[in-house]
Write a protein that holds these residues in place. Structure first.
Motif, PDB file in Angstrom:
ATOM      1  N   VAL A 205       0.864  -1.174   0.000  1.00 56.87           N
ATOM      2  CA  VAL A 205       0.000   0.000   0.000  1.00 56.87           C
ATOM      3  C   VAL A 205       0.903   1.227   0.000  1.00 56.87           C
ATOM      4  O   VAL A 205       1.667   1.445   0.937  1.00 56.87           O
ATOM      5  N   GLU A 206       0.825   2.020  -1.053  1.00 55.02           N
ATOM      6  CA  GLU A 206       1.680   3.202  -1.202  1.00 55.02           C
ATOM      7  C   GLU A 206       0.959   4.428  -0.640  1.00 55.02           C
ATOM      8  O   GLU A 206      -0.140   4.764  -1.075  1.00 55.02           O
ATOM      9  N   GLY A 207       1.605   5.078   0.328  1.00 56.15           N
ATOM     10  CA  GLY A 207       1.026   6.279   0.909  1.00 56.15           C
ATOM     11  C   GLY A 207       1.446   6.447   2.358  1.00 56.15           C
ATOM     12  O   GLY A 207       2.273   5.698   2.887  1.00 56.15           O
ATOM     13  N   ASP A 208       0.887   7.444   2.991  1.00 57.74           N
ATOM     14  CA  ASP A 208       1.173   7.759   4.395  1.00 57.74           C
ATOM     15  C   ASP A 208       0.570   6.676   5.286  1.00 57.74           C
ATOM     16  O   ASP A 208      -0.620   6.368   5.193  1.00 57.74           O
ATOM     17  N   TYR A 209       1.385   6.085   6.149  1.00 57.43           N
ATOM     18  CA  TYR A 209       0.900   5.014   7.020  1.00 57.43           C
ATOM     19  C   TYR A 209      -0.291   5.456   7.861  1.00 57.43           C
ATOM     20  O   TYR A 209      -1.197   4.659   8.130  1.00 57.43           O
ATOM     21  N   PHE A 210      -0.316   6.704   8.244  1.00 58.34           N
ATOM     22  CA  PHE A 210      -1.405   7.181   9.099  1.00 58.34           C
ATOM     23  C   PHE A 210      -2.714   7.373   8.315  1.00 58.34           C
ATOM     24  O   PHE A 210      -3.764   7.587   8.917  1.00 58.34           O
ATOM     25  N   ASP A 211      -2.652   7.279   6.991  1.00 59.53           N
ATOM     26  CA  ASP A 211      -3.864   7.265   6.174  1.00 59.53           C
ATOM     27  C   ASP A 211      -4.395   5.846   5.968  1.00 59.53           C
ATOM     28  O   ASP A 211      -5.493   5.672   5.434  1.00 59.53           O
ATOM     29  N   PHE A 212      -3.613   4.866   6.345  1.00 61.61           N
ATOM     30  CA  PHE A 212      -3.990   3.458   6.149  1.00 61.61           C
ATOM     31  C   PHE A 212      -4.883   3.031   7.304  1.00 61.61           C
ATOM     32  O   PHE A 212      -4.466   3.068   8.469  1.00 61.61           O
ATOM     33  N   ASP A 213      -6.119   2.630   7.015  1.00 61.95           N
ATOM     34  CA  ASP A 213      -7.075   2.382   8.091  1.00 61.95           C
ATOM     35  C   ASP A 213      -7.683   0.985   8.080  1.00 61.95           C
ATOM     36  O   ASP A 213      -8.671   0.722   8.775  1.00 61.95           O
ATOM     37  N   GLU A 214      -7.096   0.068   7.319  1.00 58.07           N
ATOM     38  CA  GLU A 214      -7.609  -1.300   7.347  1.00 58.07           C
ATOM     39  C   GLU A 214      -7.369  -1.923   8.731  1.00 58.07           C
ATOM     40  O   GLU A 214      -6.418  -1.583   9.423  1.00 58.07           O
ATOM     41  N   THR A 215      -8.227  -2.870   9.079  1.00 57.59           N
ATOM     42  CA  THR A 215      -8.124  -3.540  10.375  1.00 57.59           C
ATOM     43  C   THR A 215      -8.151  -5.053  10.170  1.00 57.59           C
ATOM     44  O   THR A 215      -8.277  -5.532   9.045  1.00 57.59           O
ATOM     45  N   GLY A 216      -8.031  -5.777  11.278  1.00 54.68           N
ATOM     46  CA  GLY A 216      -8.172  -7.225  11.226  1.00 54.68           C
ATOM     47  C   GLY A 216      -6.907  -8.002  10.963  1.00 54.68           C
ATOM     48  O   GLY A 216      -6.962  -9.198  10.637  1.00 54.68           O
ATOM     49  N   PHE A 217      -5.738  -7.394  11.122  1.00 56.44           N
ATOM     50  CA  PHE A 217      -4.487  -8.106  10.888  1.00 56.44           C
ATOM     51  C   PHE A 217      -4.177  -9.031  12.063  1.00 56.44           C
ATOM     52  O   PHE A 217      -4.391  -8.690  13.228  1.00 56.44           O
ATOM     53  N   ASP A 218      -3.649 -10.209  11.731  1.00 55.92           N
ATOM     54  CA  ASP A 218      -3.345 -11.222  12.740  1.00 55.92           C
ATOM     55  C   ASP A 218      -1.962 -11.066  13.334  1.00 55.92           C
ATOM     56  O   ASP A 218      -1.677 -11.611  14.415  1.00 55.92           O
TER      57      ASP A 218
END
Length: 213
Positions: free
Chosen positions: A103-116
């Motif tokens: 995912v290319e972009g600012d990490y703080f814009d990344f809002d996916e959830t559910g990672f193990d």
């Protein structure tokens, strides 16, 4: 000031001394037992070979990286074809033949959830002190309850404008909580001549882990 432009300029100028071509030995030695097919998050992944190692273990790997140059180099260096989709402020680059995307972009814009699980080799140490709490909280919000974490940090004395920044043990434990454990550490002053020029008494790399509860 460590801003997004700072990192973009570092990649543009090829000043990426933090990059390693080989898979990190801490990863292969201490990666927790996580079920195949689990979703693994790698913040500030750069073009790390660690992404490939995780994908080849059968995990569904998501790296997040600010620099478009790092993303292009990762896929090019590894002869991987991929497709790209724009989602809001982010670009999703999905490999064709591996369970891997960046995912290319600012990490703080990344809002996916559910990672193990989460693997952090270079993210926390890239955060200036005033942003570390925000970084850890943002990362925790991406993870499922009971997720696993493998974290690599540096701590050192003497002056360094950073990054990588020195993150002391107490801060790691305060921010990540009671479940985090230090597994190993080594003094890089004794192992790597690149760290021996500065007036320091130690330059310690440590590996930490939270095993899913």
């Amino acid at each position: 000031m460590v801003t997004n432009d700072f990192w973009l300029e570092r990649w543009q100028a090829g000043r990426i001394g933090f990059h390693r071509d080989e898979v990190n030995p801490w990863l292969t030695q201490y990666w927790p037992q996580v079920a195949r097919g689990a979703k693994v998050l790698v913040p500030l992944c750069g073009k790390s070979a660690d992404l490939l190692w995780l994908a080849n273990q059968g995990y569904d790997v998501t790296g997040v990286e600010l620099s478009p140059m790092a993303v292009v180099q990762f896929f090019g260096d590894n002869d991987l074809t991929y497709q790209t989709e724009q989602v809001g402020h982010l670009k999703i680059h999905q490999a064709h033949d591996l369970p891997l995307r960046i995912v290319e972009g600012d990490y703080f814009d990344f809002d996916e959830t559910g990672f193990d699980a989460c693997y952090d080799r270079a993210a926390m140490v890239a955060m200036p002190e005033e942003k570390r709490e925000q970084y850890v909280q943002h990362t925790k919000q991406r993870l499922q309850a009971g997720a696993s974490l493998l974290l690599i940090t540096l701590s050192y004395d003497g002056e360094q404008a950073g990054p990588p920044f020195s993150v002391l043990d107490d801060e790691v434990q305060e921010l990540w909580g009671e479940w985090i454990r230090k597994l190993a550490s080594e003094d890089l002053l004794q192992l790597d001549e690149r760290y021996q020029g500065a007036e320091r008494s130690f330059y310690e790399e440590s590996v930490w882990r939270i095993t899913g509860q």
